[in-house]
Design an enzyme around this catalytic site. Structure first.
Site, PDB file in Angstrom:
ATOM      1  N   ASN A  21       0.881  -1.182   0.000  1.00 45.50           N
ATOM      2  CA  ASN A  21       0.000   0.000   0.000  1.00 45.50           C
ATOM      3  C   ASN A  21       0.915   1.228   0.000  1.00 45.50           C
ATOM      4  OD1 ASN A  21      -1.823   2.039   0.456  1.00 45.50           O
ATOM      5  ND2 ASN A  21      -2.303   1.440   2.571  1.00 45.50           N
ATOM      6  N   TRP A  22       1.025   1.830  -1.171  1.00 44.54           N
ATOM      7  CA  TRP A  22       1.949   2.971  -1.292  1.00 44.54           C
ATOM      8  C   TRP A  22       1.417   4.220  -0.589  1.00 44.54           C
ATOM      9  CZ3 TRP A  22       3.976   3.228  -7.100  1.00 44.54           C
ATOM     10  CH2 TRP A  22       4.699   2.060  -7.371  1.00 44.54           C
ATOM     11  N   LYS A  23       0.136   4.199  -0.229  1.00 48.41           N
ATOM     12  CA  LYS A  23      -0.521   5.379   0.352  1.00 48.41           C
ATOM     13  C   LYS A  23      -0.296   6.598  -0.562  1.00 48.41           C
ATOM     14  CE  LYS A  23       0.040   3.433   4.908  1.00 48.41           C
ATOM     15  NZ  LYS A  23      -0.196   3.624   6.317  1.00 48.41           N
ATOM     16  N   HIS A 105      -9.733   1.095   4.611  1.00 52.92           N
ATOM     17  CA  HIS A 105      -8.476   1.266   5.355  1.00 52.92           C
ATOM     18  C   HIS A 105      -8.761   2.165   6.561  1.00 52.92           C
ATOM     19  CE1 HIS A 105      -4.406   2.484   6.371  1.00 52.92           C
ATOM     20  NE2 HIS A 105      -3.987   1.434   5.681  1.00 52.92           N
ATOM     21  N   GLU A 107      -7.234   4.532   7.788  1.00 50.96           N
ATOM     22  CA  GLU A 107      -7.026   5.972   7.556  1.00 50.96           C
ATOM     23  C   GLU A 107      -8.260   6.585   6.904  1.00 50.96           C
ATOM     24  OE1 GLU A 107      -3.267   5.575   5.547  1.00 50.96           O
ATOM     25  OE2 GLU A 107      -2.329   4.998   7.443  1.00 50.96           O
ATOM     26  N   GLU A 176      -5.855  -5.206  10.400  1.00 45.91           N
ATOM     27  CA  GLU A 176      -4.859  -4.170  10.642  1.00 45.91           C
ATOM     28  C   GLU A 176      -5.193  -3.450  11.954  1.00 45.91           C
ATOM     29  OE1 GLU A 176      -2.755  -2.972   6.744  1.00 45.91           O
ATOM     30  OE2 GLU A 176      -4.405  -1.612   7.092  1.00 45.91           O
ATOM     31  N   GLY A 182       1.891   2.035  10.733  1.00 45.03           N
ATOM     32  CA  GLY A 182       2.834   3.146  10.566  1.00 45.03           C
ATOM     33  C   GLY A 182       3.474   3.606  11.868  1.00 45.03           C
ATOM     34  N   SER A 212       2.993  -2.330  10.364  1.00 45.46           N
ATOM     35  CA  SER A 212       4.448  -2.293  10.564  1.00 45.46           C
ATOM     36  C   SER A 212       5.133  -3.634  10.253  1.00 45.46           C
ATOM     37  CB  SER A 212       4.779  -1.843  11.994  1.00 45.46           C
ATOM     38  OG  SER A 212       4.258  -0.550  12.230  1.00 45.46           O
ATOM     39  N   GLY A 233       2.574  -1.217   4.323  1.00 46.61           N
ATOM     40  CA  GLY A 233       2.661   0.200   3.986  1.00 46.61           C
ATOM     41  C   GLY A 233       4.106   0.604   3.767  1.00 46.61           C
ATOM     42  N   GLY A 234       4.717   1.132   4.815  1.00 44.83           N
ATOM     43  CA  GLY A 234       6.064   1.710   4.722  1.00 44.83           C
ATOM     44  C   GLY A 234       7.074   0.827   4.000  1.00 44.83           C
TER      45      GLY A 234
END
Ligand code: PEP
Length: 253
Positions: A21-23, A105, A107, A176, A182, A212, A233-234
């Site tokens: 997930n590049w966000k 998600h 977010e 999640e 994150g 993470s 993500g990251g």
């Protein structure tokens, strides 16, 4: 693929799916470098997908077309078409060859007020257009500390099951825990396994873990019997880390 122990009711562990997930990260130039590195990296035989900002789908589709890595988006509208300024429909994503779309998600739930019902409707629309929705569920830290994890995850997933009925079989779930996204804090493998087992008791499907995930913690997490892959993500922005995650996942399928 490993089989369930003799006499066990547990389904055989599924082929791992690793989704990046590049966000809201990247640029035309940095994506080109990231995709080139991704295509050159050994990914093992896990199923791999990257969910990218929608404006880059054309370039990403062009770059990944014909290869082993799938691509997708990070959200879609619950509507088919019409006066919904700024939204992107599932039909449009399908036109760009998307395989997956993330819905719900945390977010988006937190920053855009997305309800369980809306997320379920987005999953329905995605399925209608041949996309595989990756439906995110998970509790906040306050909810976990109040002993509400089961109720929250049950409510989030329940809304999708109620709307989709048998179509829920086409949905991938991502557990999640919000407090692990994150933050560098990862759920312990035992805690993640417990949540995944709960989810599978509600609906037996592919369940990814997200929060993470990195090469250092992936083997323990993905080695759990009910964890079928990862939403990342990251670490998906670093080709070496992502490639290493994919290889770990493949080795544990
Ligand atoms: C995510 O955004 O879905 C996620 C899991 O992020 P991170 O891996 O950075 O915690």
């Amino acid at each position: 693929m490993s089989e369930a122990p003799a006499g066990s009711q547990r389904a055989a562990k599924r082929r791992s799916l690793v989704v990046g997930n590049w966000k809201m990260n990247g640029s035309a130039a940095s994506n080109e470098a990231l995709l080139a590195a991704l295509k050159a990296a050994p990914l093992g035989d896990a199923e791999v997908s990257v969910c990218v900002p929608a404006v880059y789908l054309h370039d990403v589709a062009d770059s990944l077309h014909g290869g082993a890595v799938h691509w997708g988006a990070q959200d879609c509208s619950s509507h088919e078409s019409g006066a919904y300024t700024g939204e992107i429909s599932a039909a449009m994503l399908a036109e760009f060859g998307c395989c997956h779309v993330i819905v719900g998600h945390s977010e988006r739930r937190a920053l855009h007020g997305e309800s369980d019902a809306l997320v379920a409707q987005k999953a329905a629309t995605a399925l209608k257009h041949g996309l595989v929705p990756i439906l995110c569920v998970g509790e906040t830290l306050a909810e976990r500390e109040a002993g509400q994890t089961e109720a929250v995850v049950g409510r989030q997933l329940g809304a999708a099951i109620a709307l989709l009925d048998k179509r829920i079989d086409g949905v991938v779930i991502a557990y999640e825990p919000v407090w692990a996204i994150g933050t560098g804090k990862t759920a312990t493998p035992e805690l993640a396994q417990e949540a995944h087992a709960l989810i599978k008791s509600l609906h037996d499907t592919r369940v990814l873990y997200g929060g993470s995930v990195k090469p250092e913690n992936a083997a323990e997490l993905l080695g759990q019997p009910d964890i079928d892959g990862a939403l990342v993500g990251g670490a998906s922005l670093d080709p070496a880390s992502f490639s290493s995650l994919c290889q770990i996942a493949a080795s544990l399928s």
